[in-house]
Design an enzyme around this catalytic site. Sequence first.
Site, short mmCIF file in Angstrom:
data_model
loop_
_atom_site.label_atom_id
_atom_site.label_comp_id
_atom_site.label_asym_id
_atom_site.label_seq_id
_atom_site.Cartn_x
_atom_site.Cartn_y
_atom_site.Cartn_z
N CYS A 85 0.84 -1.20 0.00
CA CYS A 85 0.00 0.00 0.00
C CYS A 85 0.88 1.26 0.00
CB CYS A 85 -0.98 -0.05 1.17
SG CYS A 85 -2.36 1.12 1.00
N HIS A 196 -3.55 -5.57 1.08
CA HIS A 196 -2.83 -5.80 2.33
C HIS A 196 -2.77 -7.30 2.66
CE1 HIS A 196 -2.42 -1.68 4.06
NE2 HIS A 196 -3.41 -1.41 3.21
N GLU A 198 -1.00 -8.70 4.97
CA GLU A 198 -0.93 -8.88 6.42
C GLU A 198 -2.31 -8.87 7.06
OE1 GLU A 198 -1.30 -4.46 6.15
OE2 GLU A 198 -0.45 -6.07 4.92
#
EC number: 6.3.5.3
Length: 223
Positions: A85, A196, A198
Site C-alpha cells: 500500500c 494488504h 498482512e
Amino acid sequence: MVKFAVVVFPGTNCDFETVEAIKRAGGKAERVWYKDSIKDYDGVVIPGGFSYADYLRAGAIAARQRIMEEIRELAEEGRPILGICNGFQILTEAGLLPGALRPNKIPRFLCKWVHLKVVDVRTPFTYLYEEGEVVRMPIAHAEGNYYIDDPSKVRIVFQYSDEKGSITEEANPNGSVLNIAGVANMEGNILGMMPHPERASHYFLGSEDGLKVFKGMVEWVRS
C-alpha cells in the site's frame, strides 16, 4: 533465523500486524525506525499507512529519506523488498519500481475486500501460489490507481479480478491500468502491491490468502 526489517516512517500504521504476519510465516521481524540502519537484515518490508500524512503526494517525502538508499543497496544485492500500500507508493516515488500510484478513478478512500488473480509465481513472494490462483485480500487506499506507460517494464504479479479469476472492468476498484494490483521489478526481488496481505494472514481476519506472500519470502531467503 532469517530476519526482516519492517520500516517505520512518521505516519506508518500497519507495522505491528506486518511484524506478526512475518512471525506467523516462520521468520523474525523487527520494527525499524526510518533513521536507523537496516544493513544487517535479510529483507525489508515497507508497510502501509500514511507516511508524512501523504503530504505533497502519497509516499513522496518518505521516498526521499536516507534509508531508501540502504533499501536500494539491499535490493541491488538481491534481497527481497516488499512494499504494501503506502509502501508500494514509496517504492514508485523512490524509483525502485516503475510507474506511479494516482488518485483512485472515483476520488475517494476505498476500504473493501477484493479478489486477486496471481499472475506471476516466479518471485520470492508468490512462488508458493499456483499460477492463476484467485485469492482474497483487503484494500484500503485513496491513491491506488497504478499507471505505467509501458507495462512491459514491470512484471505484473497480481491483478484485480472477480471471484472466478476473470479480469473485468467491474472488478477494478480504482482504475489501475490492466487491473494491476501488484508489480515486481524484472529481477523479481522487489514487489509492490496495494492490497494488504498482512490483513489476510489469519483465519480470524477472514482470510489466510496473504500469508503465502510472507511465507514465500521467508522460505526463499532461508533456502
